[in-house]
Motif scaffolding. Structure first.
Motif, short mmCIF file in Angstrom:
data_model
loop_
_atom_site.label_atom_id
_atom_site.label_comp_id
_atom_site.label_asym_id
_atom_site.label_seq_id
_atom_site.Cartn_x
_atom_site.Cartn_y
_atom_site.Cartn_z
N LYS A 81 27.66 -27.56 62.68
CA LYS A 81 28.37 -26.37 62.50
C LYS A 81 29.56 -25.74 63.57
O LYS A 81 28.86 -25.45 64.61
CB LYS A 81 27.62 -25.32 62.04
N THR A 82 30.67 -26.10 63.27
CA THR A 82 31.70 -25.81 64.52
C THR A 82 32.73 -24.74 64.00
O THR A 82 33.42 -24.11 64.86
CB THR A 82 32.52 -27.08 64.90
N LYS A 83 32.63 -24.26 62.59
CA LYS A 83 33.78 -23.57 61.94
C LYS A 83 33.18 -22.16 61.25
O LYS A 83 31.68 -22.28 61.00
CB LYS A 83 34.64 -24.07 61.27
N LYS A 139 32.98 -17.67 60.62
CA LYS A 139 33.03 -16.43 61.23
C LYS A 139 31.52 -15.99 61.53
O LYS A 139 31.25 -15.30 62.26
CB LYS A 139 33.56 -15.48 60.43
N LYS A 140 30.80 -16.60 60.77
CA LYS A 140 29.19 -16.37 60.72
C LYS A 140 28.35 -17.49 61.59
O LYS A 140 28.46 -18.63 61.22
CB LYS A 140 28.55 -16.28 59.33
N GLY A 141 27.80 -17.00 62.39
CA GLY A 141 27.00 -17.83 63.20
C GLY A 141 25.55 -17.66 63.16
O GLY A 141 24.95 -16.90 62.67
N TYR A 142 24.71 -18.80 63.48
CA TYR A 142 23.35 -18.75 63.37
C TYR A 142 22.99 -19.27 64.70
O TYR A 142 23.39 -19.84 65.54
CB TYR A 142 23.11 -19.79 62.28
N MET A 143 21.44 -18.90 64.77
CA MET A 143 20.55 -19.32 66.01
C MET A 143 19.21 -19.69 65.66
O MET A 143 18.80 -19.11 64.76
CB MET A 143 20.66 -18.40 67.20
N LEU A 201 22.82 -26.75 62.51
CA LEU A 201 23.18 -26.03 63.61
C LEU A 201 24.22 -26.74 64.60
O LEU A 201 25.30 -26.27 65.24
CB LEU A 201 22.09 -25.37 64.45
#
Length: 434
Positions: free
Chosen positions: A383-385, A387-391, A380
């Protein structure tokens, strides 16, 4: 994310091993640091308040004494009325009372015997002429007393990796003192920020904490319907259920007894597994009959499921009740029953437990989750690029591991496919405790 700040106390009191041996109950108390960045230290001697009547604890040294075997055999030859469970409880109670009285007036205190023998040896050596045969006998008796004294302190220290021999008594003694000081709760912080130091106040605070923790939040209603709606498959087959509820054999009970640590902390009756293992030729048949009666009729004598709750510190400096981990000290008979159930369940568990649950399966370790969690957080962060994000969510699972609602547990077992007999055994084990 910044690094976590860990606070360590620099103010300490130092003492030699010899001084600690002369004042074994000494602890160091830290006063408040208001108006200063240092805390005044109070070195308090003998803070422990001993009970007027000592609780019975089976002493590992007693197995070497033939008088103990005679007492156990005498009680076991007496006829008792009632169920096998009640007969066993009555006989253990009689043995406990006999051993308690015998230990108070007998010669079971090896430390006192060592001092007596040392004085007699010194007197024989000063005599003229020296009685060498008597001196040899006294030195042999002294060696045996040293061995029993070492066994006593090994049992107290809870050290399992170091065997008796080479006069390890002083090491076991030091470990015992250190463990007592570490486990001693000097004071507790209240919710309003104040401190509680008196024993009755600390006891009241502990009772209120556990009363709140273990009070059920379950509302009587449609728990079966809720569990039935869960997306859980029927996993336990008929063949598995037959193996789970198969008749228990005398050999299975004996193997279970001898697999229990001989000097583990005893329950409320004071007996350790060493007692049952040492006198199995006497007590074994009745133990087999009593344990077998549980698996035959599904009833457990409540007296065998009476436990002590003891508190294990999670941190070095305990300040709140949440920094203490409760464990139950169960009696050996209950340990036998529960371990037989656990050993049978272990065969089925890989089918029931998902691969993500690393804490309950043989050859898996809960620390593996630490590595997985570290890798996820690292991913996490880098990851800087895309369209899909995580939390990531941090969930407090404290109460989830401290307790479980009985109706939910029993309904879930049925949902997974466990048979009625197995569910009945589990319900008896968890509901008969006190």
């Amino acid at each position: 994310m910044g690094a976590a700040c860990v606070q360590k106390r620099l103010d300490r009191a130092l003492g030699s091993t010899g001084w600690a041996g002369s004042f074994p109950d000494t602890i160091v108390l830290h006063c408040t640091d208001i108006g200063s960045d240092h805390r005044a230290l109070i070195v308090a001697d003998k803070p422990f308040k001993r009970m007027a009547r000592r609780l019975f604890r089976f002493d590992a040294r007693w197995v070497e004494n033939p008088e103990v075997r005679l007492m156990v055999n005498y009680v076991w030859l007496q006829e008792e009325a009632g169920s096998p469970m009640y007969k066993l409880w009555t006989k253990l109670k009689k043995v406990r009372h006999m051993l308690y009285d015998w230990a108070r007036v007998g010669e079971s205190n090896s430390a006192r015997n060592i001092r007596t023998l040392q004085g007699e040896i010194e007197a024989v050596r000063r005599a003229n002429p020296v009685d060498w045969d008597k001196l040899r006998d006294l030195e042999g008796d002294l060696g045996r007393q040293w061995t029993t004294e070492e066994l006593f302190w090994k049992q107290k220290s809870r050290v399992r990796w170091l065997k008796e021999g080479d006069r390890n008594s002083s090491y076991f003694h030091t470990v015992t003192r250190t463990r007592r000081r570490k486990n001693f709760i000097a004071k507790l912080r209240c919710e309003d920020g104040g401190w509680v130091e008196e024993e009755p106040d600390k006891a009241k605070m502990a009772v209120e904490f556990f009363d709140n923790l273990f009070t059920s939040e379950f509302q009587i209603g449609d728990v079966d319907a809720r569990v039935a709606a869960l997306p859980i498959e029927w996993l336990v087959t008929t063949d598995m259920n037959q193996k789970l509820v198969a008749p228990v054999s005398a050999d299975e009970i004996r193997r279970t007894v001898f697999s229990i640590g001989p000097t583990q902390a005893p329950g409320s009756d004071g007996f350790t597994a060493k007692f049952f293992r040492s006198y199995w030729d006497i007590v074994g048949p009745l133990v087999v009959e009593a344990v077998g009666s549980f698996f035959a009729n599904g009833k457990l004598l409540r007296s065998f499921n009476h436990t002590w709750i003891t508190l294990i510190p999670k941190v070095e400096e305990v300040e709140t009740m949440r920094q203490l981990r409760p464990i139950s000290l169960c009696q050996v008979i209950y340990k036998i029953v529960s371990k037989i159930l656990a050993n049978r369940l272990a065969v089925v568990l890989p089918v029931v437990v998902s691969p993500e649950q690393n804490a309950f399966i043989k050859e898996r370790q809960i620390v593996d989750n630490v590595l997985i969690g570290h890798e996820i957080m690292h991913y996490l962060k880098i990851k800087t690029k895309g369209k899909k994000g995580y939390m990531a969510l941090k969930v407090d699972m404290e109460k989830a591991y401290d307790r479980v609602e009985w109706p939910f547990l029993l309904s879930l077992l049925k949902k997974l496919g466990f048979g009625e007999q197995w569910v009945k055994w589990i319900h008896e084990c968890i509901s008969s405790s006190s």
